[in-house]
Design an enzyme around this catalytic site. Sequence first.
Site, mmCIF file in Angstrom:
data_model
loop_
_atom_site.group_PDB
_atom_site.id
_atom_site.type_symbol
_atom_site.label_atom_id
_atom_site.label_comp_id
_atom_site.label_asym_id
_atom_site.label_seq_id
_atom_site.Cartn_x
_atom_site.Cartn_y
_atom_site.Cartn_z
ATOM 1 N N HIS A 4 -12.980 -10.580 1.516
ATOM 2 C CA HIS A 4 -13.977 -9.502 1.564
ATOM 3 C C HIS A 4 -15.397 -10.058 1.471
ATOM 4 O O HIS A 4 -16.298 -9.638 2.211
ATOM 5 C CB HIS A 4 -13.716 -8.515 0.425
ATOM 6 N N HIS A 35 0.836 -1.189 0.000
ATOM 7 C CA HIS A 35 0.000 0.000 0.000
ATOM 8 C C HIS A 35 0.879 1.250 0.000
ATOM 9 O O HIS A 35 1.821 1.334 0.800
ATOM 10 C CB HIS A 35 -0.901 0.045 1.235
ATOM 11 N N GLU A 94 -4.652 6.489 -2.748
ATOM 12 C CA GLU A 94 -4.102 5.237 -2.230
ATOM 13 C C GLU A 94 -3.908 4.256 -3.386
ATOM 14 O O GLU A 94 -4.852 3.993 -4.145
ATOM 15 C CB GLU A 94 -5.029 4.606 -1.196
#
Length: 232
Positions: A180, A145, A164
Amino acid sequence: MLTPRAQHSLDTIDGAALEEIRALRDETERFMLRYKFGMDEVITKLAILREEFNQAHDYNPIEHISSRLKSLDSVVDKMRRKGVEPSFDAIRETITDIAGVRVTCSFVSDAYRIFELLTAQRDIRVIKVKDYIKDPKPNGYQSLHVIVEVPVFLSTGAHPVAVEVQIRTIAMDFWASLEHKIYYKYERQVPQELLEKLTDAARTAAELDARMEGLHRQVHGMPKPYRQTSVA
């Protein structure tokens, strides 16, 4: 169509208050639009790299590029969770994932290579890096990230916007997508047995990444894996 109650409430608002509401709406739309433009800038930079690799090299490290812009409701929910002051300046300083871009690569070394190629560009400023490939989360999540700041040039001048960027392998992306969906199905109250299986699957995905990259280097004579970023 407005309900009678909503129409009555609207009719009772004086002109000055109505103008303030409209001004706030317009300012909010402009604020969110800057993040869309910032996201578009980063996507363009990555698309140029991908096209250049397609034309000038035998191998393209970028498999897929996707993006998402948080809805206003999502931004407001995050403000509440983090206790952020309801002002545009406070949001700009504390919420850095309003605009997001995801890059999917074939191999771990590709992720670090794309990271360095993107962040080496002169108009990109690196704000923060979290290397979950080198140091996976306890649940096994792996991804690189980076929060970057990119200038967006509008009629009012240049506006720095945070975006991001998540860079991960195909295996990492598959695992994250499944995780997820499981968390969504169980409304984040996932049974412990499933959590343990997810963690084990993450380890398997990491092993697969390492084995496939080793095979790739053996077949194509590729150099050793790209060095990992030391930015924390």
